[in-house]
Design an enzyme around this catalytic site. Structure first.
Site: not given
Lengths: 519, 519
Positions: B168, B223-224, B227-228, B247, B284, B381
């Site tokens: 994706k 990603g965030s 979203g994750g 992650e 990250c 973060e």
């Protein structure tokens, strides 16, 4: 004043009567206290030698209390002293095996990379090994009061990994659970460790509290799809999700080829009877679906299966683990037997009509199974001494049934001699092996899936719903479930854990720059 | 007539303007087609040699198209050609590293147990290795258009494992994604494999469709947290849950001891400025919290950090990956700066006022962080070129802040010489190492966490929310995410996969009866 906690009773499955109250269900506060105590004790398991000593001492204490344990377990489970004596031997062998695994240290998966400034990005000094996750929850199984319960594989592998354990006892054997927990805790104190490296709680609600507790770092479960999935969902829904290793349901399909049936129908029928009635059919690896050819050889196989199952009935008491399971078994057989095309050459029955059951099997045309619909019920596990024999006309029907199967712990092939040797024109052995491998975690050829060896190469797991993760709950690599890697970058030698120091002072298996040391 | 699919635009972050339409968002049917094509192609990756050939050919094609790729990525991400040229080198090195890992075969974790009828239960012949899970979904990251996107680590490790991939794409670099996917698919056909071992889809909805597709066997995400976690929840809620390796977020704490600051305040300040502004703070592993002593040495460190950050501003364009991120960065800095006790000796700013930002840092007394409440915002973060310096009075305050931290990808210690050598009276180095190890997957000493080496011993993962599993997404063991074990019991030699045959014909690393072969 606190509300009175619910009593936990030990029940005799031979009569359905309560034997004694052995404990109380753990309140949310009691679960919290058990988890906190385990979490606090985790530092005591940081080094490997005390873990190995604990596992060996636990095995010794369990062996020494063998008679008492077997009597307690038999009174609650009716599994019989022969089976339980064997299960205890398996359990203590398993504890000692994990002690040896702790000593050897390969599970730490030590990897050391030397620096290389020429790479993109530059490579620093990197040293990685695995550390324990923290306190873990273990959910005991109904059908193994020892080997998959308090002193069982999840507890042994978690302690080996350095993780304290809180066990949620199974309601079918609370007295055995208390006895074993007491011995494990004594083994801890006798090896200089806090008793709280092992805790025990009772009660359905306590099980949910446990998997949701913020200080529980992972969980292991053996039981039904319904129970396992509920706990899996709770683990995944946490603010901080945790690994949940559930071993749940499995049909354990068997494929008997035409050649195998022609060559040894009687032996296969007798072997199948033995495997599916073992432990009164209460094994997660019981063969629950047997693809058998139509025609004369298959008929002989069924005749042998009938005779051998009837012979077993003479020696097996037929008491299931509890009366709820007995009801579920009889209901499950009844609803399956009513499906169109299903026959019962030897109908599983209600035994003495009150407390026992008798073994049997159903048959169905494979084409019915391949068609799906209501016959999908036959592809669900039915716990107890019953199997479904699907009669197939040709290889296409075998494939059509296999294509409908969910994930399994095991898949078994009974092959003819030429098929086993790979010398048949059709290459059927290799083809079937390739067809069943995606369905299972263990493939058995010309044998039976019951009797899960405790061994370094064992794998007891499989595609969902057999397990909720890709891990195993039996065998040497079960320890991997309770660990996570950590890498140290450019860390001064004086600060490195001994496992990661230059010169390999602990003599651990190790990879240097990606290659096994010495390779 | 089907509804028109939504267009996918390539956008220039330097202006916020659309550059070109490069694709369409994948409909549910298109996702289904991509997954089915990948699933169908999986047999072509069953053997290891074609996988290694594919990975090497892909690296060659990417290298050959380097200028075009870097230009495409720079136009969409503004990361600059120097950084992107380095990222491409990292990406192709990573592909070739996995080819070498495929050749070596240690990841198969071959284990062979010889039969032993004397055990309880008896041990049959057991042979175990790992097989690919099937087609997998990969979610590309915003901040690495190459190394963590279409041709990145998840794709490389999955193909190495034998799993076809449907990626994706990230909306920040759709043109780069199309270009790289085309090269990967060409590499496949040029090595005799179906192009569909790599597929590409665009669109938010497509991402959800992908993780829910019954034929998707696992997923990797970078990603965030938001979203994750949404995708993790979807993976866990499936009728058949799948492994989801996400992650997500990481604060990457740094502890600077009093001794370290006294000995090299200037070097640490400059190093911190370099690490936290690298890639405009969009890593990250950017150090997001720096525990620094109060007093003169700490003041010198901040002076150096200020000077070095200002110097960086002269060379860094300050364009973030997209304007949404720019807004989030400015909002994040603003809300943090408003907290009581927070100061901004060098306030991160809005750059040119329209498209860029400027780097800076905030300070806060460690006691505020230890107290929790609204200051917990500082423990989240903040993506972009900013870090939070927490000034502490003593070791107790360090411990109190560390105790409040969530899981991290990394933790870093800056120690004094005696602390590094383990010769200080307090044994502070070892104590701090033990304190930060539970918080992170990688511990860096006297260095900086940015620059994640692609190496066999690397671990890029950590306690939640750093990652959703205990696996790594960088380094040799990333391949383990896409495999599951299978054991063969008493399987005739002619039917065994070559990897498991007697005499080790493929020369694989192997354990026999639990011990490394030859040990």
């Amino acid at each position: 004043m606190a509300a009175a906690a619910a009593p936990v009773w030990s029940v005799d499955p031979r009569t359905g009567k309560r034997r004694a109250q052995v404990a109380e269900e753990a309140t949310t506060d009691a679960v919290d206290a058990a988890v906190r105590a385990a979490h606090t004790a985790r530092g005591a398991l940081a080094d490997r030698p005390p873990r190995a000593a604990l596992l060996r001492r636990a095995a010794d204490l369990l062996d020494a209390a063998g008679e008492e344990i077997v009597a307690a377990a038999d009174a609650e489970t009716a599994l019989g002293s022969a089976r339980l004596t064997g299960e205890l031997a398996r359990t203590t062998y398993q504890l000692r095996s994990f002690a040896a695994i702790v000593d050897e240290g390969g599970f730490l998966d030590v990897r050391i990379d030397r620096p290389d400034p020429g790479l993109t990005p530059p490579r620093p000094d990197l040293r990685r090994y695995k550390i324990p996750l923290g306190a873990v929850a273990v959910y005991a199984a109904s059908n193994f009061p020892l080997a998959f319960s308090v002193p069982g594989g999840d507890t042994a592998s978690a302690l080996a990994a350095g993780c304290p354990v809180v066990v949620k006892a199974h309601p079918d054997h609370p007295a055995t659970s208390e006895l074993c927990a007491e011995l494990l805790r004594r083994a801890a104190t006798e090896t200089g460790l806090p008793a709280d490296v092992v805790g025990l709680v009772h009660g359905f609600r306590a099980g949910l509290d446990l998997v949701r507790h913020p200080l529980v770092a992972a969980a292991g479960f053996t039981g039904s799809v319904r129970g396992g999935r509920a706990l899996y969902d709770a683990a995944a829904a946490r603010p901080h999700p945790i690994p949940f290793h559930g071993e749940m349901g499995s049909l354990n399909p068997v494929v008997v080829t035409e050649a195998a049936a022609a060559e040894r129908a009687e032996r296969i029928g007798a072997g199948l009877a033995g495997s599916m009635t073992l432990g009164t059919g209460q094994f997660c690896v019981k063969p629950g679906l047997v693809l058998t050819p139509e025609g004369e050889a298959g008929d002989r196989l069924l005749a042998s299966l009938t005779a051998a199952t009837e012979a077993t009935a003479a020696t097996e008491a037929g008491v299931l683990l509890d009366h709820r399971m007995r009801d579920a078994f009889l209901d499950g057989v009844r609803s399956r037997a009513q499906l169109p095309g299903v026959q019962a050459p030897l109908a599983p029955g209600d035994g003495d009509g009150e407390h026992t059951v008798s073994a049997g099997f159903l048959t169905v045309p494979a084409a019915r199974l391949a068609a799906g619909g209501p016959h999908d019920l036959l592809l669900e596990e039915c716990f107890g001494p019953v199997t479904v024999v699907a009669r197939y006309a040709d290889d296409t029907e075998i494939g059509a049934v296999l294509a409908r199967l969910p994930g399994n712990l095991t898949a078994t092939l009974q092959l003819g001699d030429a098929e086993s040797a790979g010398t048949d024109a059709a290459g059927r052995g290799a083809r079937l092996l390739a067809e069943v491998t995606p369905l299972a975690g263990r493939v058995v050829v010309n044998g039976w899936p019951t009797g899960v060896a405790v061994a370094p190469a064992q794998h007891h797991g499989g595609p969902y719903p057999a397990t909720t993760s890709t891990a195993t709950s039996v065998g040497g690599t079960a320890i991997e479930r309770w660990l996570r890697p950590v890498a140290y970058q450019d860390t001064p030698p004086a600060l490195l854990p001994p496992e990661l120091r230059d010169g390999n002072p602990l003599g651990l298996p190790c990879r240097i720059d990606g290659r096994p040391e010495g390779a």
